[in-house]
Motif scaffolding. Structure first.
Motif, PDB file in Angstrom:
ATOM      1  N   GLU A   1      85.790  12.176  54.458  1.00  0.00           N
ATOM      2  CA  GLU A   1      84.775  11.723  53.511  1.00  0.00           C
ATOM      3  C   GLU A   1      83.575  12.665  53.485  1.00  0.00           C
ATOM      4  O   GLU A   1      83.006  12.945  52.427  1.00  0.00           O
ATOM      5  CB  GLU A   1      84.339  10.299  53.859  1.00  0.00           C
TER       6      GLU A   1
ATOM      7  N   VAL B   1      90.435  -2.685  53.822  1.00  0.00           N
ATOM      8  CA  VAL B   1      89.674  -1.703  53.050  1.00  0.00           C
ATOM      9  C   VAL B   1      90.154  -1.714  51.598  1.00  0.00           C
ATOM     10  O   VAL B   1      91.292  -2.089  51.306  1.00  0.00           O
ATOM     11  CB  VAL B   1      89.830  -0.277  53.629  1.00  0.00           C
ATOM     12  N   THR B   2      89.269  -1.295  50.704  1.00  0.00           N
ATOM     13  CA  THR B   2      89.631  -1.053  49.307  1.00  0.00           C
ATOM     14  C   THR B   2      89.130   0.338  48.921  1.00  0.00           C
ATOM     15  O   THR B   2      88.186   0.862  49.528  1.00  0.00           O
ATOM     16  CB  THR B   2      89.007  -2.106  48.368  1.00  0.00           C
TER      17      THR B   2
ATOM     18  N   PHE C   1      86.672   4.748  51.120  1.00  0.00           N
ATOM     19  CA  PHE C   1      87.031   3.343  51.317  1.00  0.00           C
ATOM     20  C   PHE C   1      85.784   2.485  51.418  1.00  0.00           C
ATOM     21  O   PHE C   1      84.744   2.928  51.910  1.00  0.00           O
ATOM     22  CB  PHE C   1      87.856   3.167  52.595  1.00  0.00           C
ATOM     23  N   ILE C   2      85.914   1.266  50.972  1.00  0.00           N
ATOM     24  CA  ILE C   2      84.913   0.224  51.237  1.00  0.00           C
ATOM     25  C   ILE C   2      85.459  -0.601  52.386  1.00  0.00           C
ATOM     26  O   ILE C   2      86.503  -1.247  52.263  1.00  0.00           O
ATOM     27  CB  ILE C   2      84.680  -0.657  49.997  1.00  0.00           C
ATOM     28  N   ARG C   3      84.787  -0.541  53.544  1.00  0.00           N
ATOM     29  CA  ARG C   3      85.246  -1.276  54.732  1.00  0.00           C
ATOM     30  C   ARG C   3      84.873  -2.745  54.588  1.00  0.00           C
ATOM     31  O   ARG C   3      83.716  -3.088  54.331  1.00  0.00           O
ATOM     32  CB  ARG C   3      84.614  -0.703  56.000  1.00  0.00           C
ATOM     33  N   GLN C   4      85.862  -3.598  54.763  1.00  0.00           N
ATOM     34  CA  GLN C   4      85.649  -5.035  54.686  1.00  0.00           C
ATOM     35  C   GLN C   4      86.251  -5.699  55.918  1.00  0.00           C
ATOM     36  O   GLN C   4      87.027  -5.084  56.667  1.00  0.00           O
ATOM     37  CB  GLN C   4      86.307  -5.597  53.412  1.00  0.00           C
TER      38      GLN C   4
ATOM     39  N   THR D   1      87.280   3.279  46.947  1.00  0.00           N
ATOM     40  CA  THR D   1      86.132   3.534  46.080  1.00  0.00           C
ATOM     41  C   THR D   1      86.623   4.310  44.854  1.00  0.00           C
ATOM     42  O   THR D   1      87.802   4.665  44.751  1.00  0.00           O
ATOM     43  CB  THR D   1      85.076   4.366  46.817  1.00  0.00           C
ATOM     44  N   SER D   2      85.723   4.607  43.919  1.00  0.00           N
ATOM     45  CA  SER D   2      86.113   5.399  42.749  1.00  0.00           C
ATOM     46  C   SER D   2      86.576   6.795  43.162  1.00  0.00           C
ATOM     47  O   SER D   2      87.514   7.345  42.583  1.00  0.00           O
ATOM     48  CB  SER D   2      84.945   5.501  41.765  1.00  0.00           C
TER      49      SER D   2
ATOM     50  N   GLU E   1      81.821  12.050  49.488  1.00  0.00           N
ATOM     51  CA  GLU E   1      81.760  10.666  49.006  1.00  0.00           C
ATOM     52  C   GLU E   1      82.636   9.789  49.889  1.00  0.00           C
ATOM     53  O   GLU E   1      83.614  10.268  50.485  1.00  0.00           O
ATOM     54  CB  GLU E   1      82.249  10.564  47.567  1.00  0.00           C
ATOM     55  N   ALA E   2      82.305   8.500  49.945  1.00  0.00           N
ATOM     56  CA  ALA E   2      83.136   7.548  50.673  1.00  0.00           C
ATOM     57  C   ALA E   2      84.441   7.323  49.914  1.00  0.00           C
ATOM     58  O   ALA E   2      84.459   7.289  48.677  1.00  0.00           O
ATOM     59  CB  ALA E   2      82.399   6.230  50.864  1.00  0.00           C
TER      60      ALA E   2
END
Length: 294
Positions: free
Chosen positions: A40, A55-56, A48-51, A58-59, A45-46
């Motif tokens: 990254e 994860v999901t 993944f969105i860590r949840q 990113t654009s 840029e990132a």
């Protein structure tokens, strides 16, 4: 970007979480998280969105994913081709070609390929339309015009002069002296007036009014063999057997243009083993044709 890092990215996408990907890769989760963080940072840029539940993307991750998947495809193909054990080429290859070329060139080519690579499947897309290789509509295109897209490359081509062909029955009923205007022309229908061959006929033949037209090349050939008229065709070598049933008219015609056939492929596919072996077979036949026409 290193392929090893891309593999980690794909593993996280496929498994849906860093922990599951770490187990699949047999890596520690902190190590995997660090490696993804380094990727990254390299991209800026990132990805993944860590949840809590995983994860999901990113654009930026969505943009990277198609290229990463293609890299995985290339890596898999390269691994197979470089294996010490002989690999059996398999899968489907889509070849786009004009109808006459598909009938008399691609079909015999497919027969030869099947003898050496029985798991290879050839799909022939016969037509005069230019298919989009970038969208995967075909893997290889045999077309009458050179590519203009920067992502496409022309790997081989062949040229042949034009000639007028007819059946022996039609030639026998011709008078001793005749001109282009006296011939009964077989040609493409009104929906294909933009074709080079049609334009050439309109330029050379006064008040050009064909006696028979069709939007199907094979129908035109059948009409010519039946003695309905003559056709303007390329002077191709004997590897095109259906033309052996027709005979060239001994007439000065003035058609200056040459028929050309280009072998076109997308840059990212040309080195895939199953594509490369078909391209090699096509080039071998083109080389044979050039020797026969010399």
């Amino acid at each position: 970007m290193k392929w090893d890092d891309i593999k980690l990215f794909l593993a996280v996408v496929e498994q849906g979480s860093l922990s599951a990907a770490a187990r699949e890769l047999k890596l520690g989760q902190p190590t995997l998280s660090r490696r993804i963080g380094e990727l990254e940072s390299l991209i800026g840029e990132a990805l993944f969105i860590r949840q809590t539940q995983g994860v999901t993307l990113t654009s930026a991750g969505e943009k990277l994913l198609p290229a990463a998947q293609r890299m995985a495809e290339w890596a898999n193909e390269a691994t197979q081709s470089l294996s010490k054990q002989k690999q059996q080429l398999s899968g489907k290859i889509k070849i786009a070609a004009p109808p006459g070329v598909a009938l008399d060139f691609v079909v015999p080519l497919a027969q030869t390929l099947q003898q050496h690579h029985p798991q290879l499947r050839i799909e022939v897309l016969a037509g005069i339309e230019t298919l989009n290789l970038s969208r995967g509509e075909a893997d290889i295109s045999l077309r009458t015009r050179a590519p203009t897209d920067d992502d496409l490359i022309c790997l081989d081509q062949i040229k042949a002069p034009m000639r007028i062909l007819a059946s022996s029955a039609y030639i026998k009923q011709l008078p001793d002296s005749y001109t282009l205007d006296d011939l009964d022309w077989i040609c493409w229908s009104d929906s294909h007036q933009e074709l080079q061959m049609v334009q050439e006929l309109k330029k050379q033949v006064k008040q050009f009014n064909p006696v028979f037209t069709s939007n199907d090349f094979n129908i035109q050939m059948a009409a010519c063999r039946a003695g309905l008229g003559v056709m303007l065709l390329a002077k191709v070598p004997p590897i095109f057997p259906h033309l052996n049933q027709l005979h060239e008219l001994n007439i000065a015609h003035g058609f200056s243009s040459e028929a050309e056939l280009f072998v076109v492929c997308h840059k990212r596919h040309r080195h895939l083993p199953k594509v490369a072996i078909v391209l090699e077979a096509i080039s071998a036949q083109f080389a044979l044709a050039r020797r026969q026409m010399a």
